[in-house]
Design a protein around this motif. Structure first.
Motif, PDB file in Angstrom:
ATOM      1  N   ARG A 116       0.842  -1.204   0.000  1.00 13.09           N
ATOM      2  CA  ARG A 116       0.000   0.000   0.000  1.00 13.09           C
ATOM      3  C   ARG A 116       0.875   1.251   0.000  1.00 13.09           C
ATOM      4  N   ASP A 117       0.449   2.271  -0.753  1.00 15.74           N
ATOM      5  CA  ASP A 117       1.152   3.553  -0.711  1.00 15.74           C
ATOM      6  C   ASP A 117       0.940   4.207   0.647  1.00 15.74           C
ATOM      7  N   ARG A 118       2.037   4.571   1.294  1.00 18.19           N
ATOM      8  CA  ARG A 118       1.964   5.219   2.605  1.00 18.19           C
ATOM      9  C   ARG A 118       2.865   6.448   2.609  1.00 18.19           C
ATOM     10  N   PHE A 119       2.658   7.306   3.632  1.00 20.95           N
ATOM     11  CA  PHE A 119       3.372   8.577   3.690  1.00 20.95           C
ATOM     12  C   PHE A 119       3.837   8.851   5.114  1.00 20.95           C
ATOM     13  N   ASP A 138      19.855   8.121  10.293  1.00 20.31           N
ATOM     14  CA  ASP A 138      19.747   6.663  10.128  1.00 20.31           C
ATOM     15  C   ASP A 138      18.361   6.231   9.665  1.00 20.31           C
ATOM     16  N   ALA A 139      17.349   7.101   9.894  1.00 18.74           N
ATOM     17  CA  ALA A 139      15.976   6.739   9.513  1.00 18.74           C
ATOM     18  C   ALA A 139      15.794   6.750   7.998  1.00 18.74           C
ATOM     19  N   TYR A 140      16.476   7.666   7.318  1.00 20.84           N
ATOM     20  CA  TYR A 140      16.295   7.783   5.869  1.00 20.84           C
ATOM     21  C   TYR A 140      16.705   6.513   5.120  1.00 20.84           C
ATOM     22  N   PRO A 141      17.951   6.012   5.282  1.00 22.42           N
ATOM     23  CA  PRO A 141      18.320   4.791   4.560  1.00 22.42           C
ATOM     24  C   PRO A 141      17.506   3.584   4.993  1.00 22.42           C
ATOM     25  N   LEU A 142      17.106   3.578   6.264  1.00 22.15           N
ATOM     26  CA  LEU A 142      16.272   2.488   6.765  1.00 22.15           C
ATOM     27  C   LEU A 142      14.949   2.454   6.009  1.00 22.15           C
ATOM     28  N   SER A 143      14.345   3.616   5.825  1.00 26.52           N
ATOM     29  CA  SER A 143      13.061   3.698   5.136  1.00 26.52           C
ATOM     30  C   SER A 143      13.203   3.322   3.663  1.00 26.52           C
ATOM     31  N   ARG A 144      14.256   3.812   3.022  1.00 27.19           N
ATOM     32  CA  ARG A 144      14.465   3.486   1.602  1.00 27.19           C
ATOM     33  C   ARG A 144      14.657   1.982   1.413  1.00 27.19           C
ATOM     34  N   ARG A 145      15.375   1.367   2.317  1.00 28.00           N
ATOM     35  CA  ARG A 145      15.713  -0.054   2.176  1.00 28.00           C
ATOM     36  C   ARG A 145      14.525  -0.966   2.467  1.00 28.00           C
ATOM     37  N   ARG A 149       7.465   1.843  -1.100  1.00 31.34           N
ATOM     38  CA  ARG A 149       6.160   2.467  -1.325  1.00 31.34           C
ATOM     39  C   ARG A 149       5.795   3.455  -0.217  1.00 31.34           C
ATOM     40  N   LEU A 150       6.712   3.654   0.706  1.00 28.92           N
ATOM     41  CA  LEU A 150       6.491   4.653   1.752  1.00 28.92           C
ATOM     42  C   LEU A 150       7.188   5.945   1.326  1.00 28.92           C
ATOM     43  N   THR A 151       6.405   6.925   0.905  1.00 33.39           N
ATOM     44  CA  THR A 151       6.939   8.223   0.494  1.00 33.39           C
ATOM     45  C   THR A 151       7.166   9.058   1.742  1.00 33.39           C
ATOM     46  N   GLU A 177      18.784  12.336   0.549  1.00 35.82           N
ATOM     47  CA  GLU A 177      18.544  11.140   1.371  1.00 35.82           C
ATOM     48  C   GLU A 177      17.185  10.508   1.086  1.00 35.82           C
ATOM     49  N   GLY A 178      16.403  11.145   0.209  1.00 34.00           N
ATOM     50  CA  GLY A 178      15.129  10.556  -0.194  1.00 34.00           C
ATOM     51  C   GLY A 178      13.891  11.341   0.161  1.00 34.00           C
ATOM     52  N   CYS A 179      14.031  12.482   0.844  1.00 31.33           N
ATOM     53  CA  CYS A 179      12.849  13.286   1.184  1.00 31.33           C
ATOM     54  C   CYS A 179      12.220  13.833  -0.098  1.00 31.33           C
ATOM     55  N   ALA A 180      10.933  13.554  -0.279  1.00 31.42           N
ATOM     56  CA  ALA A 180      10.237  13.925  -1.514  1.00 31.42           C
ATOM     57  C   ALA A 180       9.361  15.153  -1.354  1.00 31.42           C
ATOM     58  N   PHE A 181       9.205  15.642  -0.131  1.00 30.24           N
ATOM     59  CA  PHE A 181       8.419  16.846   0.136  1.00 30.24           C
ATOM     60  C   PHE A 181       8.800  17.346   1.525  1.00 30.24           C
ATOM     61  N   PHE A 182       8.375  18.572   1.829  1.00 28.51           N
ATOM     62  CA  PHE A 182       8.684  19.158   3.129  1.00 28.51           C
ATOM     63  C   PHE A 182       7.474  19.914   3.655  1.00 28.51           C
ATOM     64  N   VAL A 183       7.368  19.959   4.974  1.00 28.12           N
ATOM     65  CA  VAL A 183       6.330  20.731   5.651  1.00 28.12           C
ATOM     66  C   VAL A 183       7.029  21.693   6.593  1.00 28.12           C
ATOM     67  N   SER A 184       6.650  22.961   6.544  1.00 29.48           N
ATOM     68  CA  SER A 184       7.300  23.940   7.408  1.00 29.48           C
ATOM     69  C   SER A 184       6.654  23.964   8.781  1.00 29.48           C
ATOM     70  N   GLN A 185       7.388  24.497   9.723  1.00 27.42           N
ATOM     71  CA  GLN A 185       6.787  24.864  10.992  1.00 27.42           C
ATOM     72  C   GLN A 185       5.795  25.991  10.714  1.00 27.42           C
ATOM     73  N   ALA A 186       4.775  26.122  11.561  1.00 27.42           N
ATOM     74  CA  ALA A 186       3.804  27.194  11.370  1.00 27.42           C
ATOM     75  C   ALA A 186       4.517  28.538  11.316  1.00 27.42           C
ATOM     76  N   THR A 187       4.070  29.391  10.412  1.00 26.56           N
ATOM     77  CA  THR A 187       4.779  30.655  10.220  1.00 26.56           C
ATOM     78  C   THR A 187       3.825  31.840  10.182  1.00 26.56           C
ATOM     79  N   TYR A 188       4.314  32.949  10.703  1.00 26.55           N
ATOM     80  CA  TYR A 188       3.702  34.255  10.502  1.00 26.55           C
ATOM     81  C   TYR A 188       4.742  35.228   9.954  1.00 26.55           C
ATOM     82  N   ASN A 189       5.927  34.721   9.677  1.00 29.75           N
ATOM     83  CA  ASN A 189       7.031  35.576   9.250  1.00 29.75           C
ATOM     84  C   ASN A 189       7.250  35.420   7.755  1.00 29.75           C
TER      85      ASN A 189
END
Length: 312
Positions: A116-119, A138-145, A149-151, A177-189
């Motif tokens: 299943r596709d997971r995120f 260490d989490a990045y290569p672990l996830s890739r290996r 199907r986990l994005t 390292e395989g990160c396909a997207f990013f989420v920012s911390q909440a911002t007002y700046n």
């Protein structure tokens, strides 16, 4: 219509997500089910690409100021999404504060449902003083290996860029390292976030790197206490904006209008340069009025995206 996986893979602008923290671990199963029902009813009619489910960690060692609200552990975000939010038919993006888990524990979760596709969003330690069982690196290569199907994605902090001027370098290193997207911390700046996006754009342009989606996070502020909590979390609130909120007749309405204005400026900047900017909305408060305001803000930001991306 493209799926979340396709939008991420195609580096599409305009991805919209909503973030929430699972109920407290002390909640009964009946209370958890009731909370999930209310959250589902609020979000079921909105057009969401994904639902972010936060994995929280104690961060007392990160800040010198006392936490405005007490820290309480929550239900596991993966379990909460699977067991209680199944009526929300959108992809669940599970945060994992990797330092909380041993390699065996995180590996077991990564391996689950391999068909299943997971995120996921992998989060590192809140400070260099925090003791961790597993490093983010260490989490990045672990996830890739273990599960192709986990994005997975990462976190970006515009305020950190304002201080160190290297957040764009961190982003690209995590992309490698395989990160396909990013989420920012909440911002007002808006300035700090725009500076980060600008450096990200020119660094990627000059080095022939394709930019991945960055979801800018927003959270309504409905009280002076919520404002203090946001500042404790490390969210940068410019003095002029803090004054506007504290001296407004309706702080919640003011924060919504300011957030929409900031997002539209960042979205226009991203579209002009081809940066795939999207947004994520959350409420850092458990007050009903602020949660409902976050849903209102999501609808308004979705409309702003539609006006710019939908063909005439």
């Amino acid at each position: 219509m493209q799926t979340l996986k396709q939008k991420i893979a195609n580096k599409q602008p305009g991805i919209v997500t909503y973030g929430m923290t699972p109920p407290k671990i002390t909640s009964t199963p009946e209370q958890i089910a009731d909370i999930a029902e209310k959250q589902t009813d609020r979000l079921k009619d909105l057009r969401l690409d994904g639902l972010l489910l936060y994995d929280i960690q104690e961060e007392a060692d990160r800040m010198e100021r006392e936490r405005p609200f007490p820290f309480l552990s929550t239900v596991d975000p993966g379990e909460y999404g699977e067991r209680y939010l199944h009526r929300l038919n959108v992809p669940k993006i599970v945060y994992r504060c990797v330092g909380k888990y041993t390699e065996a524990e995180l590996s077991e979760w990564i391996r689950a449902d391999p068909e299943r596709d997971r995120f996921a969003v992998y989060v590192g330690a809140s400070s260099g003083k925090q003791s961790v069982a597993l490093r983010l690196a260490d989490a990045y290569p672990l996830s890739r290996r273990l599960n192709g199907r986990l994005t997975f994605g990462g976190v970006v902090i515009p305020e950190r860029h304002a201080k160190h001027r290297d957040e764009h370098v961190r982003i690209v290193a995590k992309m490698n390292e395989g990160c396909a997207f990013f989420v920012s911390q909440a911002t007002y700046n808006v300035e700090a976030t725009k500076n980060m996006l600008s450096d990200y754009y020119y660094h990627c342009r000059d080095n022939g790197i394709g930019m991945v989606p960055i979801l800018i996070n927003f959270a309504p502020c409905g009280s002076a206490k919520t404002l203090e909590f946001m500042k404790w979390l490390g969210i940068s609130i410019p003095k002029w904006l803090e004054n506007e909120l504290l001296h407004s007749h309706d702080i919640l309405d003011k924060s919504i209008r300011l957030s929409q204005s900031i997002f539209e400026e960042l979205l226009d900047f991203g579209l002009e340069k081809g940066i795939p900017v999207g947004c994520s909305i959350e409420s850092v408060s458990t007050r009903k009025v602020e949660i409902e305001a976050s849903v209102q803000l999501l609808a308004q930001l979705q409309s702003a995206i539609d006006r710019r991306l939908k063909p005439d």
